[in-house]
Design a protein around this motif. Structure first.
Motif, PDB file in Angstrom:
ATOM      1  N   GLY A  84      10.217  19.586  34.063  1.00  0.00           N
ATOM      2  CA  GLY A  84      10.114  19.854  32.732  1.00  0.00           C
ATOM      3  C   GLY A  84      10.743  19.096  31.370  1.00  0.00           C
ATOM      4  N   MET A  85      11.187  18.327  31.611  1.00  0.00           N
ATOM      5  CA  MET A  85      12.678  17.615  30.745  1.00  0.00           C
ATOM      6  C   MET A  85      12.589  16.683  30.780  1.00  0.00           C
ATOM      7  N   PRO A  86      12.231  16.112  29.358  1.00  0.00           N
ATOM      8  CA  PRO A  86      12.535  14.890  28.951  1.00  0.00           C
ATOM      9  C   PRO A  86      12.985  13.883  29.901  1.00  0.00           C
ATOM     10  N   ILE A  87      12.781  12.675  30.414  1.00  0.00           N
ATOM     11  CA  ILE A  87      13.629  11.774  31.173  1.00  0.00           C
ATOM     12  C   ILE A  87      15.057  11.389  30.028  1.00  0.00           C
ATOM     13  N   ALA A  88      14.255  10.532  29.080  1.00  0.00           N
ATOM     14  CA  ALA A  88      15.268  10.618  27.867  1.00  0.00           C
ATOM     15  C   ALA A  88      16.492  11.290  27.588  1.00  0.00           C
ATOM     16  N   SER A  89      16.801  12.969  28.373  1.00  0.00           N
ATOM     17  CA  SER A  89      17.515  13.369  27.973  1.00  0.00           C
ATOM     18  C   SER A  89      18.909  12.949  28.578  1.00  0.00           C
ATOM     19  N   ILE A  90      18.326  12.146  29.412  1.00  0.00           N
ATOM     20  CA  ILE A  90      19.726  11.660  30.829  1.00  0.00           C
ATOM     21  C   ILE A  90      20.460  10.524  29.860  1.00  0.00           C
ATOM     22  N   ILE A  91      19.945   9.937  28.518  1.00  0.00           N
ATOM     23  CA  ILE A  91      19.664   9.191  28.620  1.00  0.00           C
ATOM     24  C   ILE A  91      20.916   8.983  26.812  1.00  0.00           C
ATOM     25  N   SER A  92      21.828   8.172  26.225  1.00  0.00           N
ATOM     26  CA  SER A  92      22.920   8.823  25.270  1.00  0.00           C
ATOM     27  C   SER A  92      22.009   8.261  24.623  1.00  0.00           C
ATOM     28  N   GLU A  93      22.550   8.966  22.918  1.00  0.00           N
ATOM     29  CA  GLU A  93      21.306   9.018  21.590  1.00  0.00           C
ATOM     30  C   GLU A  93      21.620   7.615  21.581  1.00  0.00           C
ATOM     31  N   GLU A  94      22.745   5.858  21.124  1.00  0.00           N
ATOM     32  CA  GLU A  94      22.811   5.144  21.075  1.00  0.00           C
ATOM     33  C   GLU A  94      21.095   4.468  22.142  1.00  0.00           C
ATOM     34  N   SER A  95      20.843   4.457  23.256  1.00  0.00           N
ATOM     35  CA  SER A  95      20.037   3.922  23.783  1.00  0.00           C
ATOM     36  C   SER A  95      18.816   4.645  23.484  1.00  0.00           C
ATOM     37  N   ARG A  96      19.009   5.519  23.422  1.00  0.00           N
ATOM     38  CA  ARG A  96      17.766   6.922  23.397  1.00  0.00           C
ATOM     39  C   ARG A  96      16.153   5.954  22.757  1.00  0.00           C
ATOM     40  N   GLU A  97      16.325   4.914  22.155  1.00  0.00           N
ATOM     41  CA  GLU A  97      15.231   4.655  20.682  1.00  0.00           C
ATOM     42  C   GLU A  97      15.184   3.483  21.750  1.00  0.00           C
ATOM     43  N   GLU A  98      15.297   2.323  22.300  1.00  0.00           N
ATOM     44  CA  GLU A  98      15.196   1.773  22.922  1.00  0.00           C
ATOM     45  C   GLU A  98      15.374   1.488  25.015  1.00  0.00           C
ATOM     46  N   PHE A  99      15.145   2.577  24.685  1.00  0.00           N
ATOM     47  CA  PHE A  99      14.582   3.376  26.104  1.00  0.00           C
ATOM     48  C   PHE A  99      13.135   4.180  25.792  1.00  0.00           C
TER      49      PHE A  99
END
Length: 223
Positions: A84-99
């Motif tokens: 139920g959580m977004p997969i981007a929750s394990i990604i750093s703020e700096e990399s989330r846009e590219e992710f």
């Protein structure tokens, strides 16, 4: 879907990098030539040895995917159930846009993506390295809004919320010209390659295409 959820609660399989290769081989076996498989084609019995590392995402918005089915590798790493959580929750703020751009290309291309991740090393803390695989799937309606994925991690076994930086990513376009899906994709979100405007239209057939960060690249041929 319920069968996959129940099987993912076990500790089957090994958390190693080879699981990404095995998952991609399985996905390719479902393609029936050159197309994108349906989510309903995924049989938990066929991926029994990979269930510890397997997950399924649902597209909620451009570049946003929610974990419909998580895996014990993510649960053990984060110290919590990730369903139920977004997969981007394990990604750093700096990399989330590219992710997010990479994830959206998987849906909109469609494309497959392999992503290499790492955590920062700090005082008395060992860094972790991880690999993630995204493979597009169609819903029952035929829309590409699901992803079959695999996640592998190494490094410190310490549990707790972990955020990763992107270190490398490789995307492969998926051919959909033989089953009518290409026509339905004729009006689609702007792709990662188009947003970056890295190459002119005449260069699209080149083997690789540069993206905004030097460590990321888009492969445009489906071989």
């Amino acid at each position: 879907m319920d069968k996959i959820v129940s099987n993912l609660s076990g500790e089957n399989g090994r958390d190693d990098g080879l699981v990404l290769d095995r998952m991609e081989d399985y996905w390719n076996s479902l393609r029936r030539g050159k197309t994108v498989p349906y989510r309903s084609d995924v049989d938990p019995r066929s991926v029994q040895s990979m269930l510890r590392n397997a997950f399924i995402l649902e597209r909620l918005a451009p570049g946003v995917g929610k974990l419909r089915v998580s895996c014990s590798t993510l649960r053990d790493l984060q110290g919590m159930d990730m369903r139920g959580m977004p997969i981007a929750s394990i990604i750093s703020e700096e990399s989330r846009e590219e992710f997010g751009e990479i994830l959206e290309q998987v849906f909109a291309g469609p494309a497959t993506a392999r992503i290499e991740l790492s955590t920062s090393r700090g005082f008395r803390r060992n860094g972790k390295r991880a690999s993630m695989l995204f493979l597009p799937l169609r819903s029952d309606s035929g829309e590409i809004n699901r992803v079959l994925g695999a996640f592998s991690v190494d490094g410190s076994a310490r549990k707790g919320p972990t955020r990763f930086d992107l270190t490398e990513s490789l995307l492969h376009d998926v051919s959909v010209s033989d089953d009518g899906l290409a026509e339905r994709l004729s009006v689609r979100p702007v792709t990662l390659a188009e947003r970056q405007k890295a190459l002119s239209a005449d260069d699209v057939q080149a083997s690789t295409m540069a993206t905004r960060h030097a460590h990321l690249r888009l492969v445009v041929s489906d071989t």
